[in-house]
Design a protein around this motif. Structure first.
Motif, short mmCIF file in Angstrom:
data_model
loop_
_atom_site.label_atom_id
_atom_site.label_comp_id
_atom_site.label_asym_id
_atom_site.label_seq_id
_atom_site.Cartn_x
_atom_site.Cartn_y
_atom_site.Cartn_z
N MET A 79 -8.14 40.09 -25.87
CA MET A 79 -7.34 38.89 -25.71
C MET A 79 -8.20 37.67 -26.03
O MET A 79 -9.39 37.63 -25.70
CB MET A 79 -6.82 38.78 -24.27
CG MET A 79 -5.92 37.58 -24.07
SD MET A 79 -5.13 37.57 -22.46
CE MET A 79 -6.23 36.51 -21.54
N TRP A 80 -7.58 36.69 -26.70
CA TRP A 80 -8.30 35.46 -26.93
C TRP A 80 -8.57 34.80 -25.59
O TRP A 80 -7.68 34.78 -24.76
CB TRP A 80 -7.45 34.52 -27.79
CG TRP A 80 -8.17 33.29 -28.21
CD1 TRP A 80 -8.97 33.13 -29.29
CD2 TRP A 80 -8.17 32.04 -27.53
NE1 TRP A 80 -9.46 31.86 -29.32
CE2 TRP A 80 -8.99 31.17 -28.25
CE3 TRP A 80 -7.56 31.56 -26.35
CZ2 TRP A 80 -9.22 29.85 -27.86
CZ3 TRP A 80 -7.80 30.25 -25.96
CH2 TRP A 80 -8.61 29.41 -26.71
N PRO A 81 -9.70 34.26 -25.29
CA PRO A 81 -10.92 34.14 -26.08
C PRO A 81 -11.94 35.23 -25.80
O PRO A 81 -13.13 34.98 -25.91
CB PRO A 81 -11.45 32.79 -25.61
CG PRO A 81 -11.05 32.74 -24.16
CD PRO A 81 -9.82 33.58 -24.00
N VAL B 198 0.21 35.17 -26.15
CA VAL B 198 0.71 34.30 -27.21
C VAL B 198 -0.45 33.66 -27.98
O VAL B 198 -0.46 33.64 -29.22
CB VAL B 198 1.64 33.23 -26.60
CG1 VAL B 198 1.92 32.13 -27.60
CG2 VAL B 198 2.94 33.87 -26.15
N LEU B 199 -1.47 33.19 -27.23
CA LEU B 199 -2.64 32.60 -27.90
C LEU B 199 -3.35 33.64 -28.77
O LEU B 199 -3.82 33.32 -29.87
CB LEU B 199 -3.61 32.05 -26.86
CG LEU B 199 -3.17 30.73 -26.23
CD1 LEU B 199 -4.08 30.36 -25.09
CD2 LEU B 199 -3.19 29.63 -27.28
N THR B 200 -3.42 34.87 -28.27
CA THR B 200 -4.07 35.92 -29.04
C THR B 200 -3.34 36.17 -30.35
O THR B 200 -3.96 36.35 -31.40
CB THR B 200 -4.12 37.22 -28.22
OG1 THR B 200 -4.59 36.92 -26.93
CG2 THR B 200 -5.00 38.25 -28.87
N VAL B 201 -2.00 36.19 -30.26
CA VAL B 201 -1.23 36.41 -31.48
C VAL B 201 -1.50 35.28 -32.47
O VAL B 201 -1.70 35.52 -33.68
CB VAL B 201 0.27 36.49 -31.17
CG1 VAL B 201 1.05 36.68 -32.45
CG2 VAL B 201 0.56 37.63 -30.25
N SER C 143 -2.45 43.57 -30.21
CA SER C 143 -2.83 43.47 -28.80
C SER C 143 -2.15 42.28 -28.14
O SER C 143 -1.61 42.40 -27.03
CB SER C 143 -4.34 43.27 -28.67
OG SER C 143 -5.01 44.46 -28.80
N GLY C 144 -2.18 41.14 -28.84
CA GLY C 144 -1.59 39.94 -28.26
C GLY C 144 -0.11 40.11 -28.01
O GLY C 144 0.40 39.75 -26.94
N THR C 145 0.58 40.70 -28.97
CA THR C 145 2.02 40.92 -28.80
C THR C 145 2.28 41.79 -27.58
O THR C 145 3.16 41.49 -26.76
CB THR C 145 2.57 41.64 -30.05
OG1 THR C 145 2.16 40.91 -31.19
CG2 THR C 145 4.07 41.71 -30.00
N LEU C 146 1.49 42.85 -27.45
CA LEU C 146 1.71 43.76 -26.34
C LEU C 146 1.43 43.09 -25.00
O LEU C 146 2.19 43.25 -24.05
CB LEU C 146 0.82 44.99 -26.50
CG LEU C 146 1.25 45.93 -27.61
CD1 LEU C 146 0.17 46.93 -27.92
CD2 LEU C 146 2.52 46.65 -27.21
#
Lengths: 113, 536
Positions: free
Chosen positions: B230-232, B291-294, B319-322
Motif C-alpha cells: 500500500m502507498w506509501p 485509493v491512493l495506492t491505485v 493491491s490498491g483496488t483490493l
C-alpha cells in the motif's frame, strides 16, 4: 522493574530505528538486530511479569498456575529469536554478495554524489 | 468426513515441505528428477486445492473445516482452517506455481542453485498462510514464504537483483518486527491468538482494553500492508519485482495478495459488524490507502518505460483496488474483489512470464531509446520509408501468439470486456452502486465508495493506455525485429494462465456464485468460526 524494562525496550528500539535509517549496510544489520532484541523483550513483557511470584512448584504441593508467568509469550519469543537469527544470517549473505558485486557497502550500491 | 480425506488440509503444507527438503539434499545435476518431483508435488497440491474447494463449497452456507494439528484440544494446539476463501487461494497459488515451474524448466532452473526447492518452500509458505487459523502461525508462515522469496528474488544473481533484494529484505525484516509487536499486543490484551477465539472474545472485551487491541491490530495491519504494497509502504515493490527472474516474479504476484488476504481476514474477523464498539475499525484508512495506492500505481504504469516495471505497476494497482474494496466493507463488493483478485493474480503472473519472451532478442535499453526518440520527434522518417514494400510483412506465428497473449493480459488487467477483468470490475461497481440488488430503491453511496468507483474506472484507463503503448512499441513498431526463439514449454504456462482467465469468463456464473458465497460467509454476522473450540 517495569521502568527498567520499558527503558531497555525504548533505548534498543530507538537506536535500532536510528541505525535503520543509516546508509551503510553494516549499520542496517546492527539496527535490525537491536530492533529485534527490543521486539523480543516487548513480546516477553506482554506476558505480564509477576515480580516476586512463586515458582511453579511450591513446597509440599503443586502450586497454582495463576501465580506463575504465562508460558506462551516465552515460546513466541523463542520462535521469534530462531526466525530472526536465520533471517539475519540470510541477510548477511546478501550483504556480502552486494559488497562483492558493487564494491561498496552503501545500501544503494554506491553513495550519491 | 472419514479416513484420509480429513487430513487433506495438511497436505498443501506437508507435501511441498517434504518435496523441498528432499530437493535440497539432491545434487544440482539431477535437475530432471527435481523438476519431475516439483511438477508432481504441485499437481497433487492442485488436486487437493480443488478437493478442498469442492468440500468447502458443498459444506453449506458458512462451512469451515477445522484441522487440529496433532489432535490437541483447540485451546492448546494449533489449528488449520479451510473455508472457501482459503481453498480458492490455494487453488490460485498452485496454478501460478505450476506455471512458474513449467516456465523455469526452459532455462531459469539452471541460472542458480536450488530453484526447485525454493519454489516448493515458497508454495508451502503461501499455502500455510492461507490455511492457518492462528495469528502466530501466520507469522511463521509469513517468514517461511519470505525466506523462500528472498532466495527466489535473488535467483540468477546480478547487480540489479542483489541491490533490489537488499532493499526488499531489509524492508520485510522491519515489517516482520512490526508483525511481532502487533501479535504480542493482541495477545497481551486478548489472551489468545486463535482467530476464532479472538473473534469470540472481542465483542465482550472491556472498553479499557480496546485502545491496546486496536493499536495492536493497526501495527499488525501495517505489517500486512507493507506486504500488500500500500502507498506509501510499497516503494520496494517495483524494483524488486522488475529485477526478479520471470518465474519468481510470477509467483510473487501471488505473494502480494497474501497481504491483502491477511488484511481481509483480520478486518472481517476482528472488526466485523458484530464486534460492538470496534466495528469497522480501520476501514476508512484501508479505503483511503487503497485509493491512493491505485493512483500511485496508475501514475507509475503511465510513467514507466520498461515492461517489467509496467507489470510491477499493475501489481500495485491490483493491491490498491483490493484494499479499497476491503475497506468498502460490503458483501457484494468483496465478492467482486475476490473475483478480481483471482483474475488479476493470474493475468499479472502471465504478464511477467510473457515480458521476458517479448524482451528476448531486443537490444538492452531499446525501450528507453524509443521513448526518447518519440519525445524528440525523431525516428519517424525511417518508418515512412519502410512502408513501400506493398501489403506488408507476414507476422510470424510466434509473434502472433505473443501478441494475442499480451492483448489478453491487457484486457484482463484494464478490465475491458470480454475477459474476466471486466466481470470482476463490473461486479465491484455493481456492488458499490447496488449493494442490495437492483430495484431496491435509492442507495446512498458514500464519498469513499464514489472515490473507489472513479479510481477503478480511471486506473483501468491508465492501464489500457500504458499497455497499448507498450504493445505497439514491442510488437508493431520495428518490423525487422528478430523473431524470438521460444520453446513450447515457455509459452505453455502463459497460455495456461490466460485460458484459466478465459475459463473464468465463460463460467462466470458459477465462479461468481462461489465468490459471492465466500464473501457472504466472511461477512456473516454469526460467523461460525467457533469450531476452533473443537466440536468436530
Amino acid at each position: 522493574m517495569e521502568l527498567i524494562l520499558a527503558l531497555a525496550i525504548g533505548i534498543l528500539g530507538g537506536s535500532g530505528v536510528w541505525l535503520l535509517m543509516r546508509p551503510r549496510t553494516f549499520q542496517l544489520i546492527i539496527g535490525l538486530s537491536l530492533l529485534s532484541y527490543a521486539v523480543n523483550l516487548f513480546i516477553f513483557s506482554m506476558g505480564r511479569f509477576p515480580v516476586g511470584a512463586a515458582p511453579i512448584l511450591e513446597a509440599g504441593g503443586k502450586g497454582d498456575p495463576a501465580h506463575f508467568a504465562d508460558p506462551l509469550p516465552q515460546s513466541l519469543v523463542l520462535t521469534a529469536i530462531v526466525i530472526g537469527f536465520a533471517t539475519t544470517a540470510l541477510f548477511l549473505v546478501v550483504m556480502l554478495a552486494a559488497r562483492g558485486l558493487t564494491g561498496g557497502d552503501h545500501v544503494d550500491g554506491r553513495p550519491p554524489r | 468426513m472419514t479416513g484420509w480425506l480429513q487430513h487433506l488440509a495438511i497436505l498443501p503444507i506437508a507435501l511441498p515441505l517434504i518435496a523441498g527438503a528432499v530437493m535440497v539434499a539432491l545434487d544440482e545435476s539431477r535437475s530432471r528428477l527435481k523438476a519431475a518431483m516439483g511438477i508432481g508435488s504441485i499437481l497433487v497440491m492442485l488436486a487437493a486445492a480443488v478437493a478442498l474447494a469442492v468440500q468447502a463449497h458443498a459444506g453449506g452456507a458458512a462451512a469451515v473445516q477445522v484441522y487440529r494439528l496433532g489432535n490437541w484440544p483447540a485451546s492448546f494446539g494449533i489449528v488449520l482452517m479451510v473455508d472457501r476463501l482459503s481453498a480458492l487461494l490455494l487453488l490460485v497459488t498452485a496454478l501460478l506455481g505450476f506455471a512458474a515451474l513449467l516456465y523455469a524448466l526452459a532455462h531459469w532452473q539452471r541460472m542458480g542453485a536450488h530453484f526447485h526447492a525454493l519454489l516448493q518452500f515458497q508454495l508451502m509458505g503461501l499455502n500455510g498462510a492461507f490455511l492457518t487459523g492462528d495469528l502466530f502461525n501466520l507469522f511463521v508462515f509469513f517468514e517461511v514464504l519470505l525466506a523462500a522469496s528472498y532466495g527466489l528474488a535473488l535467483h540468477g544473481s546480478g547487480v540489479a537483483r542483489v541491490k533490489a533484494g537488499l532493499h526488499y529484505i531489509s524492508m520485510n525484516l522491519a515489517a516482520s518486527l512490526l508483525f511481532l509487536i502487533g501479535v504480542s499486543m493482541i495477545y497481551g490484551v486478548a489472551g489468545t491468538l486463535n482467530m476464532a477465539d479472538l473473534a469470540a472474545r472481542i465483542p465482550r472485551m472491556p472498553a479499557a482494553d480496546r485502545p491496546l487491541l486496536e493499536a495492536g491490530a493497526a501495527i499488525l495491519g501495517v505489517a500486512f500492508l507493507v506486504k500488500a504494497a500500500m502507498w506509501p509502504l510499497g516503494f520496494w515493490l517495483m524494483p524488486t519485482y522488475a529485477a526478479a527472474s520471470p518465474p519468481a516474479a510470477a509467483i510473487f504476484s501471488m505473494m502480494s495478495k497474501v497481504g491483502v488476504y491477511a488484511v481481509l481476514r483480520l478486518v472481517l474477523l476482528l472488526f466485523g459488524p458484530e464486534t460492538g464498539v470496534s466495528a469497522g475499525f480501520g476501514s476508512t484508512w484501508l479505503m483511503a490507502g487503497g485509493v491512493l495506492t491505485v493512483i500511485f500505481g496508475a501514475i507509475s504504469v503511465l510513467g514507466t518505460q520498461d515492461l517489467p516495471r509496467l507489470a510491477g505497476g499493475c501489481v500495485i494497482i491490483s493491491s490498491g483496488t483490493l484494499l479499497a474494496a476491503v475497506g468498502a466493507g460490503q458483501t457484494a463488493v468483496t465478492g467482486g474483489a475476490l473475483f478480481y483478485l483471482v483474475s488479476s493474480a493470474l493475468a499479472i503472473g502471465a504478464l511477467f512470464l510473457l515480458i521476458e519472451l517479448l524482451d528476448r532478442g531486443r537490444d538492452l535499453g531499446a525501450d528507453v531509446l524509443a521513448v526518447t526518440a518519440e519525445a524528440f520527434g525523431e525516428g519517424d522518417d525511417e518508418e515512412e520509408q519502410q512502408g513501400d514494400d506493398g501489403i506488408g510483412v507476414p507476422i510470424p506465428m510466434t509473434m502472433a501468439t505473443l501478441a494475442t497473449c499480451f492483448l489478453c493480459c491487457a484486457l484482463v488487467l484494464a478490465g475491458l470486456p470480454p475477459l474476466s477483468g471486466f466481470i470482476a470490475k463490473f461486479a465491484m461497481l455493481d456492488g458499490i452502486l447496488n449493494p442490495r440488488g437492483l430495484g431496491q430503491g435509492p442507495v446512498l453511496v458514500s464519498p469513499g465508495s464514489w472515490s473507489l468507483l472513479i479510481v477503478l474506472v480511471l486506473s483501468g484507463f491508465a492501464t489500457l493506455l500504458a499497455m497499448t503503448r507498450a504493445g505497439i512499441r514491442n510488437l508493431w513498431a520495428d518490423a525487422d525485429r528478430a523473431v524470438p526463439r521460444i520453446g513450447a514449454v515457455e509459452i505453455a504456462p502463459v497460455l495456461l494462465l490466460i485460458f484459466v482467465c478465459i475459463g473464468m469468463t465463460v463460467a462466470a456464473g458459477p465462479v461468481m456464485r462461489y465468490m459471492q458465497a465466500t464473501a457472504a460467509a466472511l461477512h456473516a454476522p454469526d460467523h461460525p468460526r467457533q469450531p476452533g473450540r473443537g466440536a468436530r
